[in-house]
Design a protein around this motif. Structure first.
Motif, short mmCIF file in Angstrom:
data_model
loop_
_atom_site.label_atom_id
_atom_site.label_comp_id
_atom_site.label_asym_id
_atom_site.label_seq_id
_atom_site.Cartn_x
_atom_site.Cartn_y
_atom_site.Cartn_z
N SER A 216 6.13 -2.42 0.58
CA SER A 216 4.73 -2.28 0.98
C SER A 216 4.29 -3.45 1.84
O SER A 216 4.74 -4.58 1.65
CB SER A 216 3.83 -2.18 -0.25
OG SER A 216 2.48 -2.01 0.14
N VAL A 217 3.35 -3.16 2.76
CA VAL A 217 2.67 -4.22 3.51
C VAL A 217 1.26 -4.41 2.95
O VAL A 217 0.40 -4.98 3.62
CB VAL A 217 2.62 -3.91 5.02
CG1 VAL A 217 4.01 -3.95 5.62
CG2 VAL A 217 1.96 -2.56 5.29
N GLY A 218 1.02 -3.94 1.72
CA GLY A 218 -0.29 -4.08 1.10
C GLY A 218 -0.31 -5.16 0.04
O GLY A 218 0.23 -6.25 0.23
N ARG A 219 -0.88 -4.83 -1.14
CA ARG A 219 -1.12 -5.84 -2.18
C ARG A 219 0.03 -6.02 -3.16
O ARG A 219 0.18 -7.08 -3.74
CB ARG A 219 -2.37 -5.44 -2.99
CG ARG A 219 -3.65 -5.43 -2.22
CD ARG A 219 -4.81 -5.10 -3.16
NE ARG A 219 -6.09 -5.18 -2.47
CZ ARG A 219 -7.27 -5.02 -3.06
NH1 ARG A 219 -7.31 -4.78 -4.37
NH2 ARG A 219 -8.39 -5.11 -2.36
N TYR A 220 0.80 -4.96 -3.41
CA TYR A 220 1.64 -4.93 -4.59
C TYR A 220 3.11 -5.20 -4.28
O TYR A 220 3.59 -4.98 -3.16
CB TYR A 220 1.51 -3.58 -5.29
CG TYR A 220 0.11 -3.28 -5.76
CD1 TYR A 220 -0.51 -4.06 -6.73
CD2 TYR A 220 -0.61 -2.21 -5.21
CE1 TYR A 220 -1.80 -3.79 -7.16
CE2 TYR A 220 -1.90 -1.93 -5.64
CZ TYR A 220 -2.49 -2.73 -6.61
OH TYR A 220 -3.77 -2.46 -7.03
N ASP A 221 3.80 -5.65 -5.34
CA ASP A 221 5.24 -5.85 -5.24
C ASP A 221 5.94 -4.55 -5.63
O ASP A 221 5.32 -3.49 -5.73
CB ASP A 221 5.69 -7.04 -6.10
CG ASP A 221 5.32 -6.85 -7.57
OD1 ASP A 221 4.90 -5.74 -7.96
OD2 ASP A 221 5.47 -7.82 -8.34
N CYS A 222 7.23 -4.63 -5.92
CA CYS A 222 8.04 -3.43 -6.15
C CYS A 222 7.85 -2.92 -7.58
O CYS A 222 8.71 -3.10 -8.44
CB CYS A 222 9.51 -3.72 -5.88
SG CYS A 222 10.60 -2.30 -6.09
N GLN A 223 6.74 -2.25 -7.84
CA GLN A 223 6.46 -1.77 -9.19
C GLN A 223 7.33 -0.58 -9.58
O GLN A 223 7.54 -0.34 -10.76
CB GLN A 223 4.98 -1.42 -9.31
CG GLN A 223 4.08 -2.64 -9.18
CD GLN A 223 2.61 -2.34 -9.46
OE1 GLN A 223 2.27 -1.28 -9.95
NE2 GLN A 223 1.76 -3.29 -9.14
N ALA A 224 7.84 0.15 -8.61
CA ALA A 224 8.73 1.28 -8.91
C ALA A 224 10.10 0.81 -9.37
O ALA A 224 10.84 1.59 -9.99
CB ALA A 224 8.87 2.19 -7.69
#
Length: 361
Positions: A216-224
């Motif tokens: 992602s280029v947004g807020r989150y890291d690799c939650q998946a």
């Protein structure tokens, strides 16, 4: 004016008036359904009725505000066969029925608005996926698994063109429990078998939907999860759809190989990109698209993100902002997708994946 003259006048005026009245009443009668009054008419993709085609839309992070209704109007104008909800619906507990009523009012009571949970309704704090499943139940025959949490279905049921696989990695449920999608876990293996099964049945396309992205280029890291994401690439899922980030982002086609044994989050390796233009070849890699543009406020995107090199296109609060939906058509030989913005927005994106050679079915 007297006698015959007056009669001649009325004999001319009355038929003309009746004709005008008839034309007015005819124009007021119901005909073909019109695009929603608050929506922008959108030309559906050109579909040859002689060619079997699956047409679906997908988006997440919806809410109940004006933006959500605009996006639903856009979906209605596209007239898909089904919609994939990518999680995060009402953002408030106790109003699940209100959300469902909004959807069915725009799309129809029998329309397949197919659900997978997001983090806002998984644990009951901002809604409960069990309640959403009751008021927006599965409408597709042959579904396998637990609808709303982890399921797959082949569409259409006879001679399917797409296997839709919906899963919930990185999501916390009641009691703080996170479903286990770690390597070789039961849910990991279920997903891998669903992907393998589509290939063994010669189903042309596999589309995976889930709420949390990895890249992602947004807020989150690799939650998946890194391992789970690499498994999807290794199993050659054609398209992976996510929400959670309130933005749109679409990757290049990503795949493993000698130069890219695994994809590592928070880093970039050009060797993991198998195709960087908008026309790609099936089997060469996986396209990841985040469509968290279903109606709620947009997040900013970061051009300087370490993973930005993996992405071909993006839109967020600070860069070409747009609410809207991904609109996808699939035939046996081609999967085509485009981002369709809601009324008042202009950002667009499009890509397609073509088969090297026709499947023997």
């Amino acid at each position: 004016m007297t006698g015959p003259s007056r009669q001649r006048m009325w004999s001319a005026v009355v038929p003309a008036a009746l004709l005008v009245l008839t034309l007015i009443l005819t124009g007021c009668q119901a005909g073909q359904p019109r695009p929603p009054s608050s929506g922008r008419p959108v030309t559906p993709p050109s579909i040859d009725p002689a060619v079997p085609t699956v047409h679906f839309t997908a988006q997440g992070d919806v809410g109940l505000g004006t933006g959500a209704r605009q996006v639903l109007d856009t979906i209605a104008s596209l007239r898909p066969q089904l919609n994939l909800g990518l999680g995060d619906y009402s953002y408030r507990a106790g109003i699940e029925q209100e959300f469902c009523d909004m959807v069915t009012d725009k799309l129809g009571t029998d329309f397949p608005y197919q659900l997978v949970t997001g983090n806002h309704e998984s644990d009951g704090h901002d809604g409960d996926i069990a309640n959403f499943v009751k008021c927006l139940p599965n409408r597709l025959p042959g579904l396998q698994g637990e609808y709303g949490t982890q399921w797959y279905v082949d569409y259409p049921e006879q001679d399917p063109l797409v296997r839709f696989i919906m899963v919930s990695p990185g999501i916390t449920f009641h009691g703080g429990n996170t479903l286990n999608y770690s390597q070789n876990s039961r849910r990991w293996n279920w997903t891998a078998r669903a992907l393998d099964g589509a290939k063994s049945r010669n189903i042309p396309w596999t589309v995976v939907g889930m709420h949390t992205p990895c890249l992602s280029v947004g807020r989150y890291d690799c939650q998946a999860g890194q391992d789970f994401t690499n498994m999807l690439i290794r199993k050659k899922a054609d398209l992976v759809l996510t929400g959670h980030e309130h933005l749109y982002q679409r990757s290049h086609q990503l795949g493993g190989g000698t130069g890219c044994p695994i994809l590592v989050p928070d880093a970039f390796s050009g060797d993991c990109i198998t195709d960087s233009d908008a026309s790609m070849v099936e089997g060469e890699g996986t396209v990841f698209a985040t469509v968290g543009t279903g109606g709620v406020g947009l997040y900013d995107v970061r051009d300087d993100d370490s993973e930005a090199g993996y992405f071909a296109s993006w839109s967020g609060g600070n860069r070409d902002p747009a609410l809207g939906t991904l609109d996808v058509t699939a035939t046996a030989d081609r999967l085509s997708a485009r981002f369709v913005p809601a009324e008042g927005y202009t950002f667009t994106d499009s890509f397609d994946i073509r088969r090297k050679k026709p499947l023997q079915r």
